[in-house]
Design a protein around this motif. Structure first.
Motif, PDB file in Angstrom:
ATOM      1  N   ILE A   7      12.790 -31.495   6.968  1.00  0.00           N
ATOM      2  CA  ILE A   7      11.912 -30.354   6.641  1.00  0.00           C
ATOM      3  C   ILE A   7      11.875 -29.450   7.869  1.00  0.00           C
ATOM      4  O   ILE A   7      11.436 -29.871   8.937  1.00  0.00           O
ATOM      5  CB  ILE A   7      10.482 -30.833   6.300  1.00  0.00           C
ATOM      6  CG1 ILE A   7      10.501 -31.796   5.122  1.00  0.00           C
ATOM      7  CG2 ILE A   7       9.585 -29.626   6.023  1.00  0.00           C
ATOM      8  CD1 ILE A   7       9.137 -32.432   4.814  1.00  0.00           C
ATOM      9  N   ALA A  73       4.251 -26.538  13.824  1.00  0.00           N
ATOM     10  CA  ALA A  73       3.279 -27.590  14.142  1.00  0.00           C
ATOM     11  C   ALA A  73       2.087 -27.612  13.175  1.00  0.00           C
ATOM     12  O   ALA A  73       1.640 -28.681  12.759  1.00  0.00           O
ATOM     13  CB  ALA A  73       2.799 -27.407  15.580  1.00  0.00           C
ATOM     14  N   GLY A 120       7.942 -38.643  16.590  1.00  0.00           N
ATOM     15  CA  GLY A 120       9.196 -38.275  17.247  1.00  0.00           C
ATOM     16  C   GLY A 120       8.955 -37.487  18.520  1.00  0.00           C
ATOM     17  O   GLY A 120       8.432 -36.369  18.472  1.00  0.00           O
TER      18      GLY A 120
HETATM   19  N1  NAP Z   1      10.782 -32.794  22.241  1.00  0.00           N
HETATM   20  C1  NAP Z   1      10.376 -32.681  20.986  1.00  0.00           C
HETATM   21  O1  NAP Z   1      10.095 -33.668  20.325  1.00  0.00           O
HETATM   22  C2  NAP Z   1      10.284 -31.309  20.398  1.00  0.00           C
HETATM   23  C3  NAP Z   1      10.945 -30.239  21.025  1.00  0.00           C
HETATM   24  C4  NAP Z   1      10.859 -28.975  20.441  1.00  0.00           C
HETATM   25  C5  NAP Z   1      10.110 -28.787  19.294  1.00  0.00           C
HETATM   26  N2  NAP Z   1       9.452 -29.840  18.727  1.00  0.00           N
HETATM   27  C6  NAP Z   1       8.644 -29.634  17.518  1.00  0.00           C
HETATM   28  O2  NAP Z   1       9.496 -29.241  16.461  1.00  0.00           O
HETATM   29  C7  NAP Z   1       8.808 -28.348  15.601  1.00  0.00           C
HETATM   30  C8  NAP Z   1       9.722 -27.171  15.275  1.00  0.00           C
HETATM   31  O3  NAP Z   1       9.945 -26.414  16.451  1.00  0.00           O
HETATM   32  P1  NAP Z   1      11.140 -25.375  16.529  1.00  0.00           P
HETATM   33  O4  NAP Z   1      11.239 -24.971  17.947  1.00  0.00           O
HETATM   34  O5  NAP Z   1      12.317 -25.909  15.829  1.00  0.00           O
HETATM   35  O6  NAP Z   1      10.542 -24.169  15.684  1.00  0.00           O
HETATM   36  P2  NAP Z   1      11.392 -23.087  14.855  1.00  0.00           P
HETATM   37  O7  NAP Z   1      12.674 -22.806  15.529  1.00  0.00           O
HETATM   38  O8  NAP Z   1      10.462 -21.959  14.588  1.00  0.00           O
HETATM   39  O9  NAP Z   1      11.714 -23.845  13.486  1.00  0.00           O
HETATM   40  C9  NAP Z   1      10.748 -24.082  12.486  1.00  0.00           C
HETATM   41  C10 NAP Z   1      11.480 -24.245  11.175  1.00  0.00           C
HETATM   42  O10 NAP Z   1      10.543 -24.542  10.124  1.00  0.00           O
HETATM   43  C11 NAP Z   1      10.781 -23.627   9.057  1.00  0.00           C
HETATM   44  N3  NAP Z   1       9.557 -23.423   8.276  1.00  0.00           N
HETATM   45  C12 NAP Z   1       8.580 -22.503   8.454  1.00  0.00           C
HETATM   46  N4  NAP Z   1       7.642 -22.627   7.490  1.00  0.00           N
HETATM   47  C13 NAP Z   1       8.072 -23.636   6.675  1.00  0.00           C
HETATM   48  C14 NAP Z   1       7.574 -24.205   5.490  1.00  0.00           C
HETATM   49  N5  NAP Z   1       6.423 -23.789   4.948  1.00  0.00           N
HETATM   50  N6  NAP Z   1       8.290 -25.209   4.898  1.00  0.00           N
HETATM   51  C15 NAP Z   1       9.455 -25.652   5.438  1.00  0.00           C
HETATM   52  N7  NAP Z   1       9.979 -25.136   6.564  1.00  0.00           N
HETATM   53  C16 NAP Z   1       9.295 -24.141   7.171  1.00  0.00           C
HETATM   54  C17 NAP Z   1      11.259 -22.371   9.750  1.00  0.00           C
HETATM   55  O11 NAP Z   1      11.878 -21.480   8.825  1.00  0.00           O
HETATM   56  P3  NAP Z   1      12.078 -19.904   9.151  1.00  0.00           P
HETATM   57  O12 NAP Z   1      13.545 -19.766   9.462  1.00  0.00           O
HETATM   58  O13 NAP Z   1      11.688 -19.176   7.928  1.00  0.00           O
HETATM   59  O14 NAP Z   1      11.199 -19.555  10.319  1.00  0.00           O
HETATM   60  C18 NAP Z   1      12.233 -22.984  10.749  1.00  0.00           C
HETATM   61  O15 NAP Z   1      13.418 -23.376  10.134  1.00  0.00           O
HETATM   62  C19 NAP Z   1       7.537 -27.930  16.324  1.00  0.00           C
HETATM   63  O16 NAP Z   1       6.428 -28.477  15.696  1.00  0.00           O
HETATM   64  C20 NAP Z   1       7.663 -28.477  17.708  1.00  0.00           C
HETATM   65  O17 NAP Z   1       6.440 -28.985  18.212  1.00  0.00           O
HETATM   66  C21 NAP Z   1       9.550 -31.102  19.237  1.00  0.00           C
END
Ligand code: NAP
Length: 320
Positions: A7, A73, A120
């Motif tokens: 997701i 988040a 994770g």
């Molecule tokens: N070290 C770690 O464990 C680590 C590192 C980085 C991030 N994270 C976590 O990973 C998560 C994502 O971060 P990111 O940097 O990948 O953010 P991101 O680049 O903004 O990606 C978010 C994704 O979710 C999609 N999305 C938005 N609304 C949604 C919905 N209602 N249903 C399904 N998908 C939806 C977005 O689609 P669109 O293309 O439309 O925006 C995009 O594909 C965050 O919560 C962050 O805390 C963890």
């Protein structure tokens, strides 16, 4: 081979996909869903990922044996709950949720449905984090006295102004420093109180970009966290004990003991994202226990929520 659905196919989701697709014999991503399908279509096609129109369709897909929740988040709790209620084990990337009560609801649902709920966070699997953990658990630094963790990054200058991570609904003050917090909960136990101070001077935007936190653990040990999102990257985690200290900085490990023994070493590189996903797959198959207990993951969110409240009110708060 565990067939997983993802997701959210943004920056972090893609990094996770690239760490295993065509490389792992344990797990592959077979399906995904996102908000704006057009942005993810070519990536999904290139990696053999079937794109579903939404979360409901993804979690209902019989080809999806487990789910990786990596959307914004503020939607983690909703997305993760949908997977649990569909009876699918979930690797929920940090933070598990934005409130302690939502995190506890996820844990209760996972218990009721008898599915794995795994937090994770890739840094758990860094070789220097493993060595730090080993030295602390072996008593090499003696009785633990104090811990300090800094997570500083250039995030808030670089995000586009309409990015979800700049909205209050997704942003807990101090949450950038959750990696060291999870380590401290693992090694020092539950947090009794937090006292945070917030700053918003870094970007000219009306967001909290810098948070300093004083922690008191139930054991009586003290801790400090710094989360700074508008500066150059800097990462450190230090445990101080009665016999010396041990510290990770980025990917290095240092220690200095009162005996005079000291060293700084760069440990071998490891694909921590792949290690995390393969560990999840092994746990789903019953071949391993996922190393982060769900109660620690839930407590971590309660502490993050308390830090946010403390930072916004300038008062000490006890996590609920
Ligand atoms: N070290 C770690 O464990 C680590 C590192 C980085 C991030 N994270 C976590 O990973 C998560 C994502 O971060 P990111 O940097 O990948 O953010 P991101 O680049 O903004 O990606 C978010 C994704 O979710 C999609 N999305 C938005 N609304 C949604 C919905 N209602 N249903 C399904 N998908 C939806 C977005 O689609 P669109 O293309 O439309 O925006 C995009 O594909 C965050 O919560 C962050 O805390 C963890």
């Amino acid at each position: 081979m565990l067939n997983a659905g993802m997701i959210g196919l943004g920056a972090w989701g893609r990094k996770l996909v690239e760490s295993v697709q065509g490389r792992s014999a344990e797990i592959r991503i077979v399906a995904g869903c996102t908000r704006t399908a057009s942005r993810a279509a070519s990536f999904a096609a290139a990696h053999g990922i079937t794109l579903h129109p939404g979360v409901a369709e993804l979690v209902a897909d019989p080809a999806v044996e487990a789910v990786i929740s990596t959307g914004p988040a503020g939607l983690h709790a909703e997305h993760t709950l949908a997977a649990i209620e569909a009876g699918k084990p979930v690797l929920a990337v940090k933070p598990l949720a934005l409130s302690g009560s939502d995190a506890a609801r996820l844990a209760a649902a996972a218990e009721r449905r008898q599915v794995l709920l795994a937090l994770g966070y890739n840094r758990y699997f860094y070789p220097n984090a493993a060595e730090l953990r080993r030295r602390v658990r072996a008593g090499e630094v003696g009785e633990l006295l104090h811990a300090e963790g800094d997570f500083c990054t250039d995030r808030f200058h670089t995000l586009p102004p309409d990015h979800w991570a700049l909205e209050d609904a997704h942003l807990l003050a101090g949450a950038l420093a959750d990696h060291p917090l999870y380590s401290m909960i693992e090694l020092l136990g539950r947090v009794r109180s937090v006292d945070a101070r917030a700053g918003s001077r870094g970007t000219g935007r009306a967001i909290i970009d810098t948070t300093a936190v004083l922690l008191r653990f139930e054991s009586g040990v003290s801790g400090l966290l710094t989360a700074a999102g508008a500066t150059a990257p800097y990462e450190r985690l230090t445990y101080f004990g009665s016999l010396g200290w041990v510290e990770t900085r980025g990917r290095t490990l240092s220690y200095r003991y009162r005996s005079g023994e000291e060293e700084t070493a760069a440990l071998p590189e490891l694909d921590a994202e792949r290690a995390q996903l393969e560990c999840f797959a092994a746990a789903v198959r019953g071949r391993a226990t996922f190393p982060v207990p769900v109660e620690d993951a839930v407590h971590g969110v309660a502490v993050l929520e308390a830090i946010d409240r403390s930072a916004r009110t300038d008062r000490p708060i006890e996590p609920s």
